[in-house]
Scaffold this active site. Structure first.
Site, PDB file in Angstrom:
ATOM      1  N   ASN A 136      69.513  24.717  48.086  1.00  0.00           N
ATOM      2  CA  ASN A 136      69.731  23.590  47.129  1.00  0.00           C
ATOM      3  C   ASN A 136      68.932  23.676  45.730  1.00  0.00           C
ATOM      4  OD1 ASN A 136      70.999  21.082  47.874  1.00  0.00           O
ATOM      5  ND2 ASN A 136      70.010  21.241  49.797  1.00  0.00           N
ATOM      6  N   ASN A 159      77.084  27.134  54.314  1.00  0.00           N
ATOM      7  CA  ASN A 159      76.977  25.278  54.688  1.00  0.00           C
ATOM      8  C   ASN A 159      78.329  24.981  54.774  1.00  0.00           C
ATOM      9  OD1 ASN A 159      77.079  22.718  53.860  1.00  0.00           O
ATOM     10  ND2 ASN A 159      75.018  22.894  52.848  1.00  0.00           N
ATOM     11  N   TYR A 191      68.298  25.029  55.862  1.00  0.00           N
ATOM     12  CA  TYR A 191      69.056  24.061  55.243  1.00  0.00           C
ATOM     13  C   TYR A 191      67.724  23.578  54.634  1.00  0.00           C
ATOM     14  CZ  TYR A 191      71.439  19.944  53.455  1.00  0.00           C
ATOM     15  OH  TYR A 191      72.139  19.100  52.770  1.00  0.00           O
ATOM     16  N   GLU A 203      74.030  22.245  57.576  1.00  0.00           N
ATOM     17  CA  GLU A 203      74.784  20.994  57.405  1.00  0.00           C
ATOM     18  C   GLU A 203      75.873  20.802  58.500  1.00  0.00           C
ATOM     19  OE1 GLU A 203      75.120  17.589  53.785  1.00  0.00           O
ATOM     20  OE2 GLU A 203      75.367  19.791  53.451  1.00  0.00           O
ATOM     21  N   ASP A 232      71.233  27.251  52.500  1.00  0.00           N
ATOM     22  CA  ASP A 232      71.523  26.605  51.212  1.00  0.00           C
ATOM     23  C   ASP A 232      69.985  26.041  50.771  1.00  0.00           C
ATOM     24  OD1 ASP A 232      71.954  24.424  49.482  1.00  0.00           O
ATOM     25  OD2 ASP A 232      73.190  23.078  50.681  1.00  0.00           O
ATOM     26  N   ASN A 278      78.793  21.792  55.567  1.00  0.00           N
ATOM     27  CA  ASN A 278      79.176  20.385  55.087  1.00  0.00           C
ATOM     28  C   ASN A 278      79.897  19.345  56.132  1.00  0.00           C
ATOM     29  OD1 ASN A 278      78.871  17.962  53.700  1.00  0.00           O
ATOM     30  ND2 ASN A 278      80.267  18.331  52.235  1.00  0.00           N
ATOM     31  N   ASP A 337      82.420  22.282  50.720  1.00  0.00           N
ATOM     32  CA  ASP A 337      82.483  22.217  49.315  1.00  0.00           C
ATOM     33  C   ASP A 337      81.404  23.623  48.811  1.00  0.00           C
ATOM     34  OD1 ASP A 337      80.246  21.211  50.460  1.00  0.00           O
ATOM     35  OD2 ASP A 337      79.673  19.802  49.296  1.00  0.00           O
ATOM     36  N   HIS A 338      80.801  24.212  49.968  1.00  0.00           N
ATOM     37  CA  HIS A 338      80.252  25.690  49.903  1.00  0.00           C
ATOM     38  C   HIS A 338      81.191  26.364  50.337  1.00  0.00           C
ATOM     39  CE1 HIS A 338      75.982  24.215  49.510  1.00  0.00           C
ATOM     40  NE2 HIS A 338      76.503  23.001  49.918  1.00  0.00           N
TER      41      HIS A 338
END
Length: 255
Positions: free
Chosen positions: A150, A7, A108, A35, A148, A9, A245-246
């Site tokens: 989540n 991911n 995602y 993402e 991801d 982002n 951030d991943h």
């Protein structure tokens, strides 16, 4: 074969932060991105110059939101971008590539949101994707679901499970869907190799120096159908790879 999921982002931002060099270092046969947060006309030129890979994209209708991409050295026999449900398909969340040896879902999964406003949507997405993946597996295909998700599955999969019992991403009803996937024959590849290994995360908040302190969550997965187990050689997480951030995660397969 080495498969990577990440991911990013925001693909444009991560491209400015060394993504091309990371792709070369990863040296993967297939790279699944989530993402991407762009439209077709916004793909960075540096990405289009990655000629070692066939590139497949699924964009959200809403600009700057969601989106997935699969980069593959081998050209797939078939590509799908839909679950067949408009409220999911409009958000560009799925890319399904069919190869001779397996079918690969790059996904995602929705975020349930802090106010839990999209938890019901998220759980319905889990159900519909599982239905489609099960059908392909039950038809005799070897199937991989990556991306991801989540959701952190168990307490070992996040740093602070007690304080996050009511946080989307660790709600009982979300975790129950990870249980459901496993109960229906899907293998969490990382836990297959490392069932009790602690402090293994794929996402960290940008706040409170969380990544430096390794206060994270393992919410990204490779889930394989059981008929792929004889071919599964390794699963790994690459927390040292920066830019999002991943971090990336991966598996190695042998056929």
């Amino acid at each position: 074969m080495k498969l990577i999921s990440w991911n990013v982002n925001g693909l444009r931002a991560v491209t400015r932060n060394g993504f091309i060099d990371q792709v070369k270092k990863l040296d993967a046969d297939i790279i699944c991105l989530q993402e991407t947060k762009l439209q077709n006309e916004q793909i960075p030129e540096e990405i289009l110059r990655l000629t070692d890979y066939h590139q497949y994209w699924n964009f959200a209708q809403r600009k700057g939101y969601s989106g997935v991409a699969t980069f593959s050295r081998q050209e797939p026999a078939k590509i799908e971008r839909e679950l067949g449900i408009e409220k999911f398909d409009s958000e560009g969340r799925v890319l399904i590539t069919h190869y001779d040896s397996f079918v690969l879902f790059n996904v995602y999964f929705p975020n349930g949101q802090r106010d839990h406003g999209r938890v019901a949507y998220k759980l319905e997405f889990y159900a519909e994707l599982l239905k489609m993946a099960n059908a392909l597996r039950d038809a005799g295909n070897k199937v991989i679901i990556t991306g991801d998700f989540n959701t952190a599955h168990r307490e070992i999969d996040l740093k602070n499970p007690k304080s996050n019992q009511k946080t989307s991403g660790f709600l009982p009803e979300e975790r129950a869907w990870i249980d459901r996937y496993l109960q229906e024959g899907w293998i969490d590849t990382f836990r297959h190799f490392y069932p009790q290994l602690k402090d293994q995360y794929t996402w960290w908040s940008y706040r409170f120096n969380a990544r430096q302190r390794n206060i994270g969550w393992r919410i990204d997965y490779f889930m394989n159908s059981e008929n792929l187990l004889p071919h599964l050689k390794q699963a790994f997480i690459l927390p040292e790879v920066m830019g999002s951030d991943h971090c990336p995660l991966g598996i190695e397969l042998a056929f």
